[in-house]
Design a protein around this motif. Structure first.
Motif, PDB file in Angstrom:
ATOM      1  N   UNK A  56      32.000  43.789  50.020  1.00 37.57           N
ATOM      2  CA  UNK A  56      32.825  45.247  48.859  1.00 37.57           C
ATOM      3  C   UNK A  56      33.820  45.917  50.316  1.00 37.57           C
ATOM      4  N   UNK A  57      33.344  46.248  50.910  1.00 39.23           N
ATOM      5  CA  UNK A  57      33.563  47.422  51.785  1.00 39.23           C
ATOM      6  C   UNK A  57      35.103  46.858  52.858  1.00 39.23           C
ATOM      7  N   UNK A  58      35.277  45.782  52.511  1.00 39.97           N
ATOM      8  CA  UNK A  58      36.680  45.230  52.957  1.00 39.97           C
ATOM      9  C   UNK A  58      37.633  44.465  52.426  1.00 39.97           C
ATOM     10  N   UNK A  59      37.251  44.324  50.763  1.00 35.52           N
ATOM     11  CA  UNK A  59      37.448  44.687  49.585  1.00 35.52           C
ATOM     12  C   UNK A  59      38.666  46.052  49.413  1.00 35.52           C
ATOM     13  N   UNK A  60      37.569  46.870  49.507  1.00 33.49           N
ATOM     14  CA  UNK A  60      38.104  47.757  49.247  1.00 33.49           C
ATOM     15  C   UNK A  60      39.033  47.699  50.502  1.00 33.49           C
ATOM     16  N   UNK A  61      38.960  48.149  51.331  1.00 30.68           N
ATOM     17  CA  UNK A  61      40.413  48.157  52.790  1.00 30.68           C
ATOM     18  C   UNK A  61      41.686  47.690  52.169  1.00 30.68           C
ATOM     19  N   UNK A  62      40.883  46.094  52.393  1.00 28.13           N
ATOM     20  CA  UNK A  62      42.299  45.812  51.623  1.00 28.13           C
ATOM     21  C   UNK A  62      42.860  45.969  50.870  1.00 28.13           C
ATOM     22  N   UNK A  63      42.539  45.923  49.596  1.00 27.60           N
ATOM     23  CA  UNK A  63      43.337  47.296  48.517  1.00 27.60           C
ATOM     24  C   UNK A  63      44.158  48.400  48.916  1.00 27.60           C
ATOM     25  N   UNK A  64      43.261  49.446  49.535  1.00 28.22           N
ATOM     26  CA  UNK A  64      43.759  50.496  49.718  1.00 28.22           C
ATOM     27  C   UNK A  64      44.960  51.127  50.804  1.00 28.22           C
ATOM     28  N   UNK A  65      44.322  49.246  52.034  1.00 27.60           N
ATOM     29  CA  UNK A  65      45.764  49.169  53.248  1.00 27.60           C
ATOM     30  C   UNK A  65      46.700  49.806  52.322  1.00 27.60           C
ATOM     31  N   UNK A 100      27.489  35.406  37.745  1.00 25.97           N
ATOM     32  CA  UNK A 100      28.497  34.899  37.329  1.00 25.97           C
ATOM     33  C   UNK A 100      30.112  34.763  38.073  1.00 25.97           C
ATOM     34  N   UNK A 101      30.531  36.480  37.978  1.00 23.99           N
ATOM     35  CA  UNK A 101      32.149  36.107  38.716  1.00 23.99           C
ATOM     36  C   UNK A 101      32.275  35.934  39.854  1.00 23.99           C
ATOM     37  N   UNK A 102      31.689  36.710  40.769  1.00 24.01           N
ATOM     38  CA  UNK A 102      31.124  36.973  41.952  1.00 24.01           C
ATOM     39  C   UNK A 102      32.048  39.031  42.207  1.00 24.01           C
ATOM     40  N   UNK A 103      32.768  38.852  42.951  1.00 23.72           N
ATOM     41  CA  UNK A 103      33.320  40.477  42.767  1.00 23.72           C
ATOM     42  C   UNK A 103      34.689  40.538  41.982  1.00 23.72           C
ATOM     43  N   UNK A 117      47.909  36.516  46.129  1.00 25.12           N
ATOM     44  CA  UNK A 117      48.483  36.030  45.521  1.00 25.12           C
ATOM     45  C   UNK A 117      48.226  37.485  44.185  1.00 25.12           C
ATOM     46  N   UNK A 118      47.582  37.711  43.832  1.00 17.44           N
ATOM     47  CA  UNK A 118      47.540  39.347  43.588  1.00 17.44           C
ATOM     48  C   UNK A 118      48.677  40.396  43.525  1.00 17.44           C
ATOM     49  N   UNK A 119      48.724  40.322  44.834  1.00 14.81           N
ATOM     50  CA  UNK A 119      49.780  40.668  45.183  1.00 14.81           C
ATOM     51  C   UNK A 119      51.323  41.017  44.548  1.00 14.81           C
ATOM     52  N   UNK A 120      52.173  39.092  44.815  1.00 14.57           N
ATOM     53  CA  UNK A 120      53.105  38.636  44.322  1.00 14.57           C
ATOM     54  C   UNK A 120      52.854  38.712  42.841  1.00 14.57           C
ATOM     55  N   UNK A 121      51.368  38.821  41.957  1.00 10.60           N
ATOM     56  CA  UNK A 121      51.953  38.405  40.036  1.00 10.60           C
ATOM     57  C   UNK A 121      51.758  39.880  40.153  1.00 10.60           C
ATOM     58  N   UNK A 122      51.667  41.132  40.516  1.00 12.10           N
ATOM     59  CA  UNK A 122      51.488  42.284  39.968  1.00 12.10           C
ATOM     60  C   UNK A 122      52.628  42.448  40.565  1.00 12.10           C
ATOM     61  N   UNK A 123      53.200  42.655  41.162  1.00 14.92           N
ATOM     62  CA  UNK A 123      54.731  42.631  41.949  1.00 14.92           C
ATOM     63  C   UNK A 123      55.553  42.448  40.789  1.00 14.92           C
ATOM     64  N   UNK A 124      55.394  41.392  40.165  1.00 13.61           N
ATOM     65  CA  UNK A 124      56.386  40.466  39.159  1.00 13.61           C
ATOM     66  C   UNK A 124      56.500  41.340  38.395  1.00 13.61           C
ATOM     67  N   UNK A 176      39.183  35.616  49.883  1.00 11.34           N
ATOM     68  CA  UNK A 176      39.621  36.854  49.215  1.00 11.34           C
ATOM     69  C   UNK A 176      41.440  37.033  50.105  1.00 11.34           C
ATOM     70  N   UNK A 177      41.491  36.674  51.611  1.00 11.03           N
ATOM     71  CA  UNK A 177      43.232  37.276  51.349  1.00 11.03           C
ATOM     72  C   UNK A 177      43.642  36.414  50.746  1.00 11.03           C
ATOM     73  N   UNK A 178      43.110  35.003  50.040  1.00 13.56           N
ATOM     74  CA  UNK A 178      44.345  34.079  49.631  1.00 13.56           C
ATOM     75  C   UNK A 178      44.872  34.416  48.160  1.00 13.56           C
TER      76      UNK A 178
END
Length: 71
Positions: free
Chosen positions: A4-13, A26-29, A53-60, A47-49
């Protein structure tokens, strides 16, 4: 907890403000951005992959004005 902390750091960076992180069997994180109402379901691995994917979709979505560009 470490994941969870690694995910937060990845997104906040990359400038995303996280309002909530959930972990379920059921869904994980699942994360929620402060600026958007939709869930980002990440599961429990690769999570990296998934973040790339999220970054590309969100930007679009932002370029097509389907989500908030900024608050």
């Amino acid at each position: 907890m470490d994941k969870a902390l690694a995910l937060l750091e990845m997104f906040e960076k990359r400038g995303h403000k996280i309002s909530e992180v959930n972990l379920s069997k059921e869904y994980g994180y699942t994360m929620y951005l402060a600026e958007e109402p939709f869930p980002i379901i990440l599961g429990e691995n690769d999570f990296g992959l998934k973040f790339q994917r999220f970054e590309k979709i969100y930007q679009d979505l932002k370029e097509n004005k389907l989500v908030c560009a900024s608050l």
